[in-house]
Structure formats: C-alpha cells, structure tokens
Motif scaffolding. Structure first.
Motif, PDB file in Angstrom:
ATOM      1  N   GLN A 143      -4.006  -9.058  18.527  1.00  0.00           N
ATOM      2  CA  GLN A 143      -2.794  -8.284  18.747  1.00  0.00           C
ATOM      3  C   GLN A 143      -1.556  -9.086  18.372  1.00  0.00           C
ATOM      4  N   SER A 144      -1.609 -10.388  18.583  1.00  0.00           N
ATOM      5  CA  SER A 144      -0.475 -11.226  18.171  1.00  0.00           C
ATOM      6  C   SER A 144      -0.384 -11.296  16.650  1.00  0.00           C
ATOM      7  N   TRP A 145      -1.529 -11.284  15.950  1.00  0.00           N
ATOM      8  CA  TRP A 145      -1.496 -11.235  14.484  1.00  0.00           C
ATOM      9  C   TRP A 145      -0.764  -9.983  14.006  1.00  0.00           C
ATOM     10  N   GLY A 146      -1.072  -8.859  14.624  1.00  0.00           N
ATOM     11  CA  GLY A 146      -0.423  -7.619  14.233  1.00  0.00           C
ATOM     12  C   GLY A 146       1.078  -7.671  14.431  1.00  0.00           C
ATOM     13  N   THR A 164      -5.446  -2.836  15.465  1.00  0.00           N
ATOM     14  CA  THR A 164      -4.724  -4.102  15.617  1.00  0.00           C
ATOM     15  C   THR A 164      -3.415  -4.061  14.838  1.00  0.00           C
ATOM     16  N   GLU A 165      -3.465  -3.456  13.629  1.00  0.00           N
ATOM     17  CA  GLU A 165      -2.294  -3.424  12.751  1.00  0.00           C
ATOM     18  C   GLU A 165      -2.647  -2.554  11.560  1.00  0.00           C
ATOM     19  N   ALA A 166      -1.771  -1.661  11.174  1.00  0.00           N
ATOM     20  CA  ALA A 166      -2.126  -0.657  10.169  1.00  0.00           C
ATOM     21  C   ALA A 166      -1.795  -1.060   8.735  1.00  0.00           C
ATOM     22  N   GLY A 167      -0.796  -1.900   8.531  1.00  0.00           N
ATOM     23  CA  GLY A 167      -0.328  -2.179   7.176  1.00  0.00           C
ATOM     24  C   GLY A 167      -1.368  -2.798   6.270  1.00  0.00           C
TER      25      GLY A 167
END
Length: 554
Positions: free
Chosen positions: A60-63, A127-130
């Motif tokens: 989550q921090s990566w995102g 976690t992250e969409a991009g």
C-alpha cells in the motif's frame, strides 16, 4: 494539555495485513467456479499469496509513493543528446515487477490462464491502478501479434515471461521479458482512428516501413515495443514499433510531453512524434483495425476488471470503516440507513466482479477449445464476447465513479483526506470509461455487433436464458429487452439505454445462477424490478441487507 487533547479514540485501524483475495468471497467463488478441479488448489494458493502481498502495508505504501512522485520526462542528457526517457519512482518498479513475476502478463497458452490472470489483476490492481496500464497492454498485444506467426514467435515468449527486466532501453533480443504499449489516437481524430494521418512508407525489406506522424496518447512510453496504426499505401495498417533496434540504436521515438492527468498519476501518458521511425507491419495492409481489434477487446475486459478492483477496494474500505467507527450510540455498520448504503454498494461491486470473471472464463474457452463452466462451446463463447465485452465495458466502468464516490462518503470527512487513499480511488475511477473507447464508442460497437453478427445475439440470449424461470423480475427484464432488440431502426439515439439493459440483464442472470439468494434477490429487486431510487442506499428495506454487508466485509 497537548497530550490530553490529542488522545485518539473512535478511529478505525488501517485496513492492512489481510489477504485481498481470500477476503473477497465473490472473487474466490468465481475462481472455484470457473477453474477445473485440477487447477484450483494451485491457483488459489498463488492468488492468496498475491492477495496477502496486496493487503500488506508495504504494498500500500508503494501505491501511495508511486502517485506522490509521478514519472518525469527527460528529453536530453547532460550533453544535449536526445534521449527521450521517462524516470519512475522505485515504487513503480516494485509494483510493476511484482505484477509481471506474478504472471499478470502470462495468461495466453496457460491452462485456465485467463481466469487466473483476471483474478490476479483484480487483486493486485487494488494496490495501485496506474501500473496496470502496461500490464494490460502487454497481455493484450499477444493476439494481435499472432496474426503474424514470425513476429509472434519472436515476441510472445518475452511478453508472457515472468521476468521483469525493468524499463531499460535495450535491444529486445537481450531481454528475457518485455513490455508493450500502443498508440492509436491522434490529435485530429481521437476514437475515429480512420482519420489518422501518420504515414507509413514501405522499405525494400519485406514488411518494413518508416513512419512519420504523431500519437496524441501513448501510455507507458518506456515499453519495449508498441502497436500503432498508420496509413500505408493500402490503407490503415497496424505496425510494431520497437523502442530499440536490433543493432542497439534507439528508434526515433520523440516524447514531446507527458499528459497532466486527473488521475492515473503514477503512469506516464505521452505525446510522441515519429520521424522516419522504423516499424514492422503486423497483418495485412489496410486491415489495421481488424488486426488490432483483439488487443482492443482484451484491454476492454481489463477496463472491466480494473473498475471492479476499484469498486471492491472502495467498498472494502467503507465497510471496514463503518464496522469500527461509532456514531449516534453504536457502530455505523449497524445503523439501518448506513447498512442500506453499504449493501447497495456491495451489490454493485459483486455484480462487476462476477461479470468480469465470467468473461475471462469465456477467453479460456476460446483459447482451449473447451466449454466454459456454465457456458457453451468455444465458438459460442467467442460470439458472446463480441457483445458482452463492450456492453460490460460500457456499464461497469460507468458505475465505478458513483460507487467510489458513495463509498468515500461513508468515511465522511476522513474519506476526503488524501491519507485515507479514497481520493486516489475517486480520481482513478473515471479513467476506464474513457480508455479504449468512451461510452458512446462502446454503445455503437454493441449496435454494430447486433446488426452485423447475429450469432453474437444468439450467444448472449442463450447465456441470459440459463436463468429464466428463476426470478420473475429477471424474466420480465429479459422480455422487455427482447422487445427493444426487435426493432433496431433508429437505435443509435437510444443505444446507451439498450446497452445498459443488456448489461444489467446479464449481471442479473449470473447472480441468480451463482450468487447467494439474498444478493440475487436484492439485485433483481433494485436493478431489474425498479424498486430502487436514484442514489445508493435506496434498496427495499425488507431485503436481507445484513447478510449482503457481512459478505462484503474484508
């Protein structure tokens, strides 16, 4: 005084340290349903491992970091040489690298590969969409390249590799794994790609051309290769443009600027110029749209899955928050009106997940030649995809933004603060309805299929017909849809309404067949039966809303 007044109470703990896959009952049931028994144990183990990583504080921090520190364009080096490079934060590479090594670009040719990959894509996108953009395009490039066996033999092993080589610009033959992008739209045309002006001049070498022109949107410009459309002497044609040529020299690929976007901040979307750019033809001259259409269809399904991931994460955050937050004498989740809102959101999320996974199973059936679970022959599944993919892409991506916005409201002011992560989900939510053709493009594509490919409608009606007789509201909706489909004259003006009804009937059919009774009942009562208001939280109060919310709790 400061210590006393700043004592924190009545705040939910962070939603971390959980298995994103195993906590999603709609998704786990879909994997069990659509995979044959001999593949389930291994797949569930893999997906649970991915889900545990996705639910970790580290991921989550990566995102958050990948969006806080967006990519930067470097057009020249210190000496003035043109380099056209994009620099990404290390968090981006960790996200993208984990996606590749987890097989999210390796569905083709793998038993049950599309179901496994779709479930993983839905999990990891939370976690992250991009970074899902290059993952999706790399996955989707394979069927387009297969129109040229020689190119497929060269590139497919790299695209389906589980090796992440980073985004170093190297000759493709020196890389064990590669990423792909695409460039279709131009300034003057947008979705009307036949208005493209980029010119392709044939060279003496068979299938070799030089391109001159531009692309208005080119995502992930540090990829190893791109599928692009350009005007050859024989008409609009598909080409493969490598970033680095076999001799190690860089192809002419001038990045003019990066787009300043509403969301999707971690991903670089660029305007690029071609000026004598070397390219290989993919497919026949003049058949560029037909060549690239399979890639478009695969990325459209990823729009469905990506939107389902955003919806699921937003709903999970809303349910989690209200379970721990107390107001007006008790936990928010126990308040009848809040429970109605949460149940309504959970229905939207589950319907999107079930539909996306059903379409992934159809891809497996088409590639393997074996019937899908609960589906028909490979030929019938291919016909179903022709209608169901654009219909699902239209409707699920349209439902994403209001779903995320309502989930954000469940957190109150806390949800409006960046640290909650909800604003990033909200900014991301409109993207999939625009990418790979906006709503009107999808609706018109459905009309084309209805008018030109009767087999597609037959397959669609067989699919929804499997649930006929199980719910009177679904039966009435199918009957009403048939009435609308009987007269397609002048249908363009009502195309959105028609496609919406198709998507809802398909979702209702799937939920009646496979979801718990309380979920199917609530969906049919609200989305098909008309007992629903204009906002979330207006479900009939007689439904078993507590069971629906409990099912959605992470």
């Amino acid at each position: 005084m400061a210590a006393t007044t700043h004592t924190v109470t009545n705040q939910p703990p962070p939603l971390v340290g959980y298995d994103v896959f195993s906590a999603d009952r709609a998704l786990t049931e879909a994997v069990e349903r659509h995979l044959p028994p001999d593949l389930r144990e291994e797949a569930v183990k893999e997906l649970s491992s991915l889900g545990t990583t996705a639910g970790s504080a580290q991921a989550q921090s990566w995102g958050a970091l990948a969006n806080e520190f967006p990519p930067r364009l470097r057009t020249h080096d210190r000496y003035g040489n043109r380099v056209d490079e994009v620099e990404f934060h290390p968090a981006w590479h960790r996200l993208l690298g984990h996606a590749v090594t987890s097989g999210l670009t390796a569905a083709w040719g793998r038993p049950g590969g599309h179901v496994r990959r779709a479930a993983g894509f839905l999990v990891w996108s939370q976690t992250e969409a991009g970074h899902g953009c290059p993952v999706s395009m790399t996955h989707a490039a394979v069927p387009a390249l297969r129109t040229d066996p020689e190119l497929a033999a060269e590139w497919e092993p790299r695209l389906t590799s589980k090796v992440y080589e980073g985004e170093q610009l190297m000759p493709p033959g020196q890389k064990a794994g590669a990423l792909f992008g695409m460039g279709m739209t131009e300034k003057q045309g947008g979705s009307d790609v036949r208005a493209n002006t980029t010119a392709a001049k044939p060279l003496d070498g068979a299938g070799e051309y030089l391109l001159t022109g531009h692309k208005w949107f080119c995502s992930a410009p540090m990829s190893d290769g791109f599928l692009v459309l350009a005007q050859a002497p024989g008409g609009l044609t598909c080409f493969l443009v490598p970033r680095v040529l076999d001799d190690g020299t860089r192809n002419v690929f001038r990045i003019q600027r990066l787009k300043d976007k509403l969301g999707n901040r971690s991903n670089a979307s660029a305007e690029v110029e071609f000026d004598g750019t070397w390219a290989r033809r993919v497919g026949e001259e003049g058949r560029g749209v037909r060549t690239i259409i399979e890639m478009v269809a695969a990325t459209r399904l990823d729009c469905v899955l990506g939107s389902a991931a955003l919806m699921r994460q937003a709903v999970a955050q809303a349910v989690h928050h209200t379970a721990y937050r107390s107001a007006f004498g008790g936990p928010l989740i126990d308040k009848p009106l809040m429970r109605n809102v949460l149940a309504d959101l959970a229905l939207e999320s589950e319907a999107a997940t079930v539909l996306g996974m059903r379409l992934a199973a159809a891809y497996d059936a088409v590639e393997s030649g074996r019937p899908a679970a609960g589906g028909g022959s490979a030929e019938s599944e291919r016909a179903l995809l022709r209608l169901a993919v654009p219909a699902a892409k239209y409707w699920v991506t349209k439902r994403c933004t209001p779903t995320v916005a309502e989930a954000l409201e469940c957190l109150g002011g806390n949800g409006y603060v960046e640290e909650s992560g909800m604003p990033r989900l909200l900014r991301e939510s409109p993207l999939n309805s625009i990418w790979e053709g906006s709503g009107n493009v999808q609706a018109l594509d459905v009309l084309r299929a209805l008018q030109r490919e009767p087999g597609a409608l037959d397959a669609f009606l067989r699919e929804v017909g499997q649930a006929r007789g199980a719910d009177h509201r679904l039966d009435a909706a199918i009957k009403g849809l048939l009435t609308e489909l009987a007269d397609l004259d002048g249908a363009e003006a009502r195309a959105r309404r028609l496609v919406e009804r198709m998507a809802l009937v398909l979702q209702g059919s799937l939920l009646v067949r496979w979801a718990p009774p309380e979920v199917a009942d609530a969906f049919c009562a609200s989305r098909l039966g008309g007992d629903w208001g204009s906002a979330f939280g207006t479900l009939p109060h007689t439904l078993d809303l507590r069971a629906i919310v409990d099912r959605a709790r992470p």
